[in-house]
Design a protein around this motif. Structure first.
Motif, mmCIF file in Angstrom:
data_model
loop_
_atom_site.group_PDB
_atom_site.id
_atom_site.type_symbol
_atom_site.label_atom_id
_atom_site.label_comp_id
_atom_site.label_asym_id
_atom_site.label_seq_id
_atom_site.Cartn_x
_atom_site.Cartn_y
_atom_site.Cartn_z
ATOM 1 N N LEU A 289 85.276 -13.807 49.509
ATOM 2 C CA LEU A 289 86.666 -14.152 49.819
ATOM 3 C C LEU A 289 86.943 -15.621 49.519
ATOM 4 C CD1 LEU A 289 87.203 -12.279 53.218
ATOM 5 C CD2 LEU A 289 88.216 -11.694 50.997
ATOM 6 N N LEU A 290 85.989 -16.474 49.890
ATOM 7 C CA LEU A 290 86.160 -17.910 49.634
ATOM 8 C C LEU A 290 86.131 -18.207 48.138
ATOM 9 C CD1 LEU A 290 84.021 -19.341 52.553
ATOM 10 C CD2 LEU A 290 86.523 -19.232 52.395
ATOM 11 N N LEU B 175 82.370 -21.433 57.281
ATOM 12 C CA LEU B 175 81.776 -21.460 55.944
ATOM 13 C C LEU B 175 82.543 -22.389 55.008
ATOM 14 C CD1 LEU B 175 81.054 -17.658 55.365
ATOM 15 C CD2 LEU B 175 79.411 -19.447 55.960
ATOM 16 N N ASP B 176 83.848 -22.393 55.152
ATOM 17 C CA ASP B 176 84.734 -23.135 54.254
ATOM 18 C C ASP B 176 84.938 -24.589 54.678
ATOM 19 O OD1 ASP B 176 86.849 -23.226 52.123
ATOM 20 O OD2 ASP B 176 88.152 -23.509 53.857
ATOM 21 N N GLN B 177 84.611 -24.914 55.914
ATOM 22 C CA GLN B 177 84.837 -26.251 56.465
ATOM 23 C C GLN B 177 86.313 -26.634 56.423
ATOM 24 O OE1 GLN B 177 81.991 -28.383 57.826
ATOM 25 N NE2 GLN B 177 81.766 -26.188 58.057
ATOM 26 N N LEU B 178 87.178 -25.623 56.573
ATOM 27 C CA LEU B 178 88.630 -25.782 56.680
ATOM 28 C C LEU B 178 89.276 -26.363 55.424
ATOM 29 C CD1 LEU B 178 88.854 -26.976 60.394
ATOM 30 C CD2 LEU B 178 89.209 -24.667 59.494
ATOM 31 N N SER C 128 81.153 -9.211 56.659
ATOM 32 C CA SER C 128 79.771 -9.656 56.422
ATOM 33 C C SER C 128 79.785 -11.026 55.752
ATOM 34 C CB SER C 128 79.048 -8.655 55.510
ATOM 35 O OG SER C 128 79.572 -8.725 54.187
ATOM 36 N N GLN C 129 78.642 -11.684 55.798
ATOM 37 C CA GLN C 129 78.539 -13.001 55.186
ATOM 38 C C GLN C 129 78.763 -12.924 53.672
ATOM 39 O OE1 GLN C 129 74.845 -15.261 55.854
ATOM 40 N NE2 GLN C 129 76.172 -16.771 56.842
ATOM 41 N N ALA C 130 78.244 -11.890 53.026
ATOM 42 C CA ALA C 130 78.422 -11.736 51.576
ATOM 43 C C ALA C 130 79.902 -11.585 51.219
ATOM 44 C CB ALA C 130 77.624 -10.541 51.071
ATOM 45 N N VAL C 131 80.631 -10.770 51.971
ATOM 46 C CA VAL C 131 82.063 -10.581 51.706
ATOM 47 C C VAL C 131 82.827 -11.863 52.028
ATOM 48 C CG1 VAL C 131 84.135 -9.299 52.411
ATOM 49 C CG2 VAL C 131 82.003 -8.083 51.947
ATOM 50 N N THR D 169 86.787 -6.620 48.204
ATOM 51 C CA THR D 169 87.055 -7.789 47.357
ATOM 52 C C THR D 169 87.384 -7.408 45.918
ATOM 53 O OG1 THR D 169 84.674 -8.126 47.047
ATOM 54 C CG2 THR D 169 85.758 -9.409 48.797
ATOM 55 N N GLN D 170 86.897 -6.267 45.432
ATOM 56 C CA GLN D 170 87.271 -5.830 44.081
ATOM 57 C C GLN D 170 88.745 -5.439 44.049
ATOM 58 O OE1 GLN D 170 84.359 -2.776 43.107
ATOM 59 N NE2 GLN D 170 83.243 -4.244 41.833
#
Length: 175
Positions: free
Chosen positions: A63-64, A94-97, A56-59, A26-27
């Motif tokens: 991203l979101l 996670l984003d709910q689309l 992973s959930q953290a990544v 992500t960096q």
């Protein structure tokens, strides 16, 4: 899942993002976003090919955050997701689309010759795509009666439908 004809008509420039064991770097991604100002990021969050790693959930959350901060849309290609043995983090859930377009297919799980794919996205985006000139999407039920009938004879079909049901439950959003 953009058809070759549609892809050829769009001004697309590919830019790779390095990948770590826990997903996209992500960096590095943020630096590339600042340099290139993309509007779309395509990723495989579960069982990435060729690395076999999952995000992973953290990544996924990062991203979101980047998508929100830089007005990016994300395409989550979940072509291998049914092969994952446990609970996996999916960006779409996670984003709910809101900023994620979720795409998958049955070509890896039922038959390589079965070229049936599906997509889930925000209802406004789906409406825009359906009305777009040269529409390549066709509104069809995810699993047609033909597919249900024929898949019943495949080894593992009950597990496949159970897995699809869990995936849909995990990704369900209100109208």
């Amino acid at each position: 899942m953009i058809s070759i004809n549609a892809q050829d008509s769009l001004p697309l420039v590919e830019q790779g993002v390095p990948r770590n064991a826990d997903g996209p770097d992500t960096q590095a991604m943020e630096a590339l976003i600042l340099e290139h100002r993309p509007k779309l990021f395509v990723t495989t969050a579960v069982l990435h090919n060729p690395t076999g790693t999952s995000t992973s959930q953290a990544v996924a959350y990062r991203l979101l955050q980047l998508a929100e901060k830089y007005d990016l849309m994300l395409i989550e290609d979940d072509i291998y997701g049914d092969f994952h043995g446990g609970r996996a983090t999916r960006l779409a859930a996670l984003d709910q689309l809101n900023r994620v377009i979720y795409v998958s297919s049955f070509s890896k799980t039922i038959s390589a010759s079965l070229r049936v794919g599906f997509m889930a996205c925000h209802k406004d985006l789906a409406q825009d795509m359906m009305l777009a000139p040269g529409n390549i999407f066709s509104p069809q039920p995810v699993i047609s009666p033909w597919l249900r009938f024929n898949a019943a004879y495949c080894d593992g079909a009950p597990q496949l439908f159970e897995s699809l049901g869990r995936l849909l439950d995990d990704s369900a959003v209100g109208s």
